[in-house]
Design a protein around this motif. Structure first.
Motif, PDB file in Angstrom:
ATOM      1  N   PRO A 150       4.796   5.907 -12.644  1.00 18.44           N
ATOM      2  CA  PRO A 150       4.566   5.900 -11.427  1.00 18.44           C
ATOM      3  C   PRO A 150       3.324   6.155 -10.904  1.00 18.44           C
ATOM      4  O   PRO A 150       2.931   5.838  -9.890  1.00 18.44           O
ATOM      5  CB  PRO A 150       5.732   7.182 -11.157  1.00 18.44           C
ATOM      6  N   GLN A 151       2.567   6.796 -11.685  1.00 15.58           N
ATOM      7  CA  GLN A 151       1.125   7.240 -11.190  1.00 15.58           C
ATOM      8  C   GLN A 151       0.235   5.956 -11.240  1.00 15.58           C
ATOM      9  O   GLN A 151      -0.333   5.730 -10.350  1.00 15.58           O
ATOM     10  CB  GLN A 151       0.462   8.155 -12.227  1.00 15.58           C
ATOM     11  N   CYS A 152       0.507   4.927 -12.133  1.00 11.84           N
ATOM     12  CA  CYS A 152      -0.166   3.672 -12.255  1.00 11.84           C
ATOM     13  C   CYS A 152       0.213   2.909 -11.172  1.00 11.84           C
ATOM     14  O   CYS A 152      -0.406   2.107 -10.240  1.00 11.84           O
ATOM     15  CB  CYS A 152      -0.025   2.920 -13.343  1.00 11.84           C
ATOM     16  N   PHE A 153       1.668   2.915 -10.612  1.00  9.21           N
ATOM     17  CA  PHE A 153       2.023   2.141  -9.532  1.00  9.21           C
ATOM     18  C   PHE A 153       1.519   2.820  -8.250  1.00  9.21           C
ATOM     19  O   PHE A 153       1.107   1.833  -7.382  1.00  9.21           O
ATOM     20  CB  PHE A 153       3.590   2.231  -9.399  1.00  9.21           C
ATOM     21  N   PHE A 154       1.633   4.055  -8.011  1.00  9.77           N
ATOM     22  CA  PHE A 154       0.807   4.638  -6.907  1.00  9.77           C
ATOM     23  C   PHE A 154      -0.792   4.254  -6.863  1.00  9.77           C
ATOM     24  O   PHE A 154      -1.235   3.904  -5.552  1.00  9.77           O
ATOM     25  CB  PHE A 154       0.978   6.120  -7.092  1.00  9.77           C
ATOM     26  N   LEU A 155      -1.380   4.389  -7.869  1.00  7.17           N
ATOM     27  CA  LEU A 155      -2.754   3.803  -7.764  1.00  7.17           C
ATOM     28  C   LEU A 155      -2.864   2.608  -7.460  1.00  7.17           C
ATOM     29  O   LEU A 155      -3.963   2.104  -6.826  1.00  7.17           O
ATOM     30  CB  LEU A 155      -3.439   3.862  -9.235  1.00  7.17           C
ATOM     31  N   ALA A 156      -2.088   1.404  -7.890  1.00  8.98           N
ATOM     32  CA  ALA A 156      -2.137   0.185  -7.460  1.00  8.98           C
ATOM     33  C   ALA A 156      -1.801  -0.062  -6.007  1.00  8.98           C
ATOM     34  O   ALA A 156      -2.469  -0.910  -5.352  1.00  8.98           O
ATOM     35  CB  ALA A 156      -1.016  -0.530  -8.469  1.00  8.98           C
ATOM     36  N   ILE A 157      -0.885   0.756  -5.571  1.00  4.28           N
ATOM     37  CA  ILE A 157      -0.547   0.759  -4.235  1.00  4.28           C
ATOM     38  C   ILE A 157      -1.834   1.078  -3.282  1.00  4.28           C
ATOM     39  O   ILE A 157      -2.179   0.413  -2.235  1.00  4.28           O
ATOM     40  CB  ILE A 157       0.623   1.501  -3.591  1.00  4.28           C
ATOM     41  N   ILE A 158      -2.512   2.368  -3.594  1.00  2.00           N
ATOM     42  CA  ILE A 158      -3.591   2.630  -3.056  1.00  2.00           C
ATOM     43  C   ILE A 158      -4.806   1.501  -3.231  1.00  2.00           C
ATOM     44  O   ILE A 158      -5.371   1.158  -2.111  1.00  2.00           O
ATOM     45  CB  ILE A 158      -4.088   4.009  -3.492  1.00  2.00           C
ATOM     46  N   ALA A 159      -4.946   0.759  -4.365  1.00  2.00           N
ATOM     47  CA  ALA A 159      -6.042  -0.013  -4.323  1.00  2.00           C
ATOM     48  C   ALA A 159      -5.774  -1.295  -3.595  1.00  2.00           C
ATOM     49  O   ALA A 159      -6.625  -1.850  -2.787  1.00  2.00           O
ATOM     50  CB  ALA A 159      -6.130  -0.356  -5.886  1.00  2.00           C
ATOM     51  N   PHE A 160      -4.524  -1.762  -3.674  1.00  2.37           N
ATOM     52  CA  PHE A 160      -4.190  -2.989  -2.479  1.00  2.37           C
ATOM     53  C   PHE A 160      -4.344  -2.535  -1.246  1.00  2.37           C
ATOM     54  O   PHE A 160      -4.757  -3.394  -0.279  1.00  2.37           O
ATOM     55  CB  PHE A 160      -2.639  -3.496  -2.999  1.00  2.37           C
ATOM     56  N   GLY A 161      -4.203  -1.263  -0.758  1.00  2.00           N
ATOM     57  CA  GLY A 161      -3.973  -0.786   0.623  1.00  2.00           C
ATOM     58  C   GLY A 161      -5.529  -1.028   1.219  1.00  2.00           C
ATOM     59  O   GLY A 161      -5.924  -1.469   2.105  1.00  2.00           O
ATOM     60  N   VAL A 162      -6.406  -0.346   0.202  1.00  2.00           N
ATOM     61  CA  VAL A 162      -7.912  -0.338   0.409  1.00  2.00           C
ATOM     62  C   VAL A 162      -8.509  -1.699   0.555  1.00  2.00           C
ATOM     63  O   VAL A 162      -9.290  -1.978   1.436  1.00  2.00           O
ATOM     64  CB  VAL A 162      -8.634   0.467  -0.443  1.00  2.00           C
ATOM     65  N   ILE A 163      -8.368  -2.534  -0.509  1.00  2.00           N
ATOM     66  CA  ILE A 163      -8.674  -3.798  -0.565  1.00  2.00           C
ATOM     67  C   ILE A 163      -8.299  -4.397   0.646  1.00  2.00           C
ATOM     68  O   ILE A 163      -8.985  -5.393   1.315  1.00  2.00           O
ATOM     69  CB  ILE A 163      -8.435  -4.517  -1.795  1.00  2.00           C
ATOM     70  N   GLY A 164      -7.050  -4.425   1.050  1.00  2.00           N
ATOM     71  CA  GLY A 164      -6.240  -5.286   2.104  1.00  2.00           C
ATOM     72  C   GLY A 164      -6.808  -4.986   3.360  1.00  2.00           C
ATOM     73  O   GLY A 164      -7.043  -5.774   4.171  1.00  2.00           O
ATOM     74  N   PHE A 165      -7.000  -3.514   3.446  1.00  2.00           N
ATOM     75  CA  PHE A 165      -7.749  -3.282   4.769  1.00  2.00           C
ATOM     76  C   PHE A 165      -9.069  -3.957   4.964  1.00  2.00           C
ATOM     77  O   PHE A 165      -9.486  -4.325   6.103  1.00  2.00           O
ATOM     78  CB  PHE A 165      -7.684  -1.858   5.173  1.00  2.00           C
ATOM     79  N   GLN A 166      -9.986  -3.953   3.897  1.00  2.00           N
ATOM     80  CA  GLN A 166     -11.191  -4.457   4.133  1.00  2.00           C
ATOM     81  C   GLN A 166     -11.221  -6.078   4.388  1.00  2.00           C
ATOM     82  O   GLN A 166     -12.131  -6.612   5.087  1.00  2.00           O
ATOM     83  CB  GLN A 166     -11.920  -4.231   2.884  1.00  2.00           C
ATOM     84  N   ARG A 167     -10.149  -6.690   3.517  1.00  2.00           N
ATOM     85  CA  ARG A 167     -10.366  -8.360   3.605  1.00  2.00           C
ATOM     86  C   ARG A 167      -9.196  -8.687   4.929  1.00  2.00           C
ATOM     87  O   ARG A 167      -9.634  -9.840   5.209  1.00  2.00           O
ATOM     88  CB  ARG A 167      -9.732  -8.802   2.329  1.00  2.00           C
ATOM     89  N   GLY A 168      -8.281  -7.881   5.208  1.00  2.00           N
ATOM     90  CA  GLY A 168      -7.591  -8.356   6.298  1.00  2.00           C
ATOM     91  C   GLY A 168      -6.181  -8.732   5.633  1.00  2.00           C
ATOM     92  O   GLY A 168      -6.001  -9.117   4.490  1.00  2.00           O
ATOM     93  N   TRP A 169      -5.037  -8.653   6.407  1.00  2.00           N
ATOM     94  CA  TRP A 169      -3.626  -8.734   5.806  1.00  2.00           C
ATOM     95  C   TRP A 169      -3.364 -10.209   5.524  1.00  2.00           C
ATOM     96  O   TRP A 169      -2.726 -10.362   4.576  1.00  2.00           O
ATOM     97  CB  TRP A 169      -2.579  -8.183   6.827  1.00  2.00           C
ATOM     98  N   ARG A 170      -4.007 -11.154   6.153  1.00  2.00           N
ATOM     99  CA  ARG A 170      -3.689 -12.522   5.699  1.00  2.00           C
ATOM    100  C   ARG A 170      -4.173 -13.036   4.264  1.00  2.00           C
ATOM    101  O   ARG A 170      -3.567 -13.685   3.637  1.00  2.00           O
ATOM    102  CB  ARG A 170      -4.141 -13.424   6.769  1.00  2.00           C
ATOM    103  N   GLN A 171      -5.358 -12.783   3.966  1.00  6.81           N
ATOM    104  CA  GLN A 171      -5.881 -12.661   2.720  1.00  6.81           C
ATOM    105  C   GLN A 171      -5.393 -12.128   1.726  1.00  6.81           C
ATOM    106  O   GLN A 171      -5.061 -12.728   0.704  1.00  6.81           O
ATOM    107  CB  GLN A 171      -7.371 -12.637   2.685  1.00  6.81           C
ATOM    108  N   GLU A 172      -4.806 -10.921   2.040  1.00 11.05           N
ATOM    109  CA  GLU A 172      -3.996 -10.001   1.032  1.00 11.05           C
ATOM    110  C   GLU A 172      -2.801 -10.439   0.617  1.00 11.05           C
ATOM    111  O   GLU A 172      -2.272 -10.584  -0.366  1.00 11.05           O
ATOM    112  CB  GLU A 172      -4.232  -8.616   1.506  1.00 11.05           C
TER     113      GLU A 172
END
Length: 119
Positions: free
Chosen positions: A8-30
């Motif tokens: 669950p901790q790895c899953f939470f870290l992956a969600i946080i990483a995808f959220g930060v990267i997705g916010f930087q790149r935009g939702w269409r690219q993500e």
């Protein structure tokens, strides 16, 4: 000191990483990158042994049959999940899936111009 993360901790870290990267790149690219990443994960779970069987056994046998005109007489032993060739081919395929998703998202999805397109 030994620091290990639970699933669950790895899953939470992956969600946080995808959220930060997705916010930087935009939702269409993500979305495109995430689709390819999920496809790679499904391939890791379900298709890894089949790829290794194709690359390391079937492809060389087919090449030999095409070049020499005679098929190989001996049947090779089946691959097991613990075979290192399975791990190598699966890891390379997973990296290719992620890189392909990233490149396709950069090529075909427009960049986020404003904050509304980033969320």
């Amino acid at each position: 000191m030994n620091w290990q993360l639970s699933a669950p901790q790895c899953f939470f870290l992956a969600i946080i990483a995808f959220g930060v990267i997705g916010f930087q790149r935009g939702w269409r690219q993500e979305i495109i990158s995430l689709a390819f990443t999920l496809t790679g994960i499904l391939f890791l779970v379900f298709g890894s042994q089949g790829l290794a069987q194709f690359v390391f056994i079937n492809l060389p046998r087919a090449t030999q049959a095409l070049l020499s005109g005679t098929p190989s007489g001996a049947e090779p032993p089946p691959m097991t999940a613990t075979d290192p060739r399975v791990a190598v081919s699966t890891g390379i395929a997973f990296i290719v899936f992620i890189a392909l998703g990233y490149l396709i998202s950069l090529r075909f999805a427009p960049k986020a111009a404003n904050a509304a397109e980033r969320v």
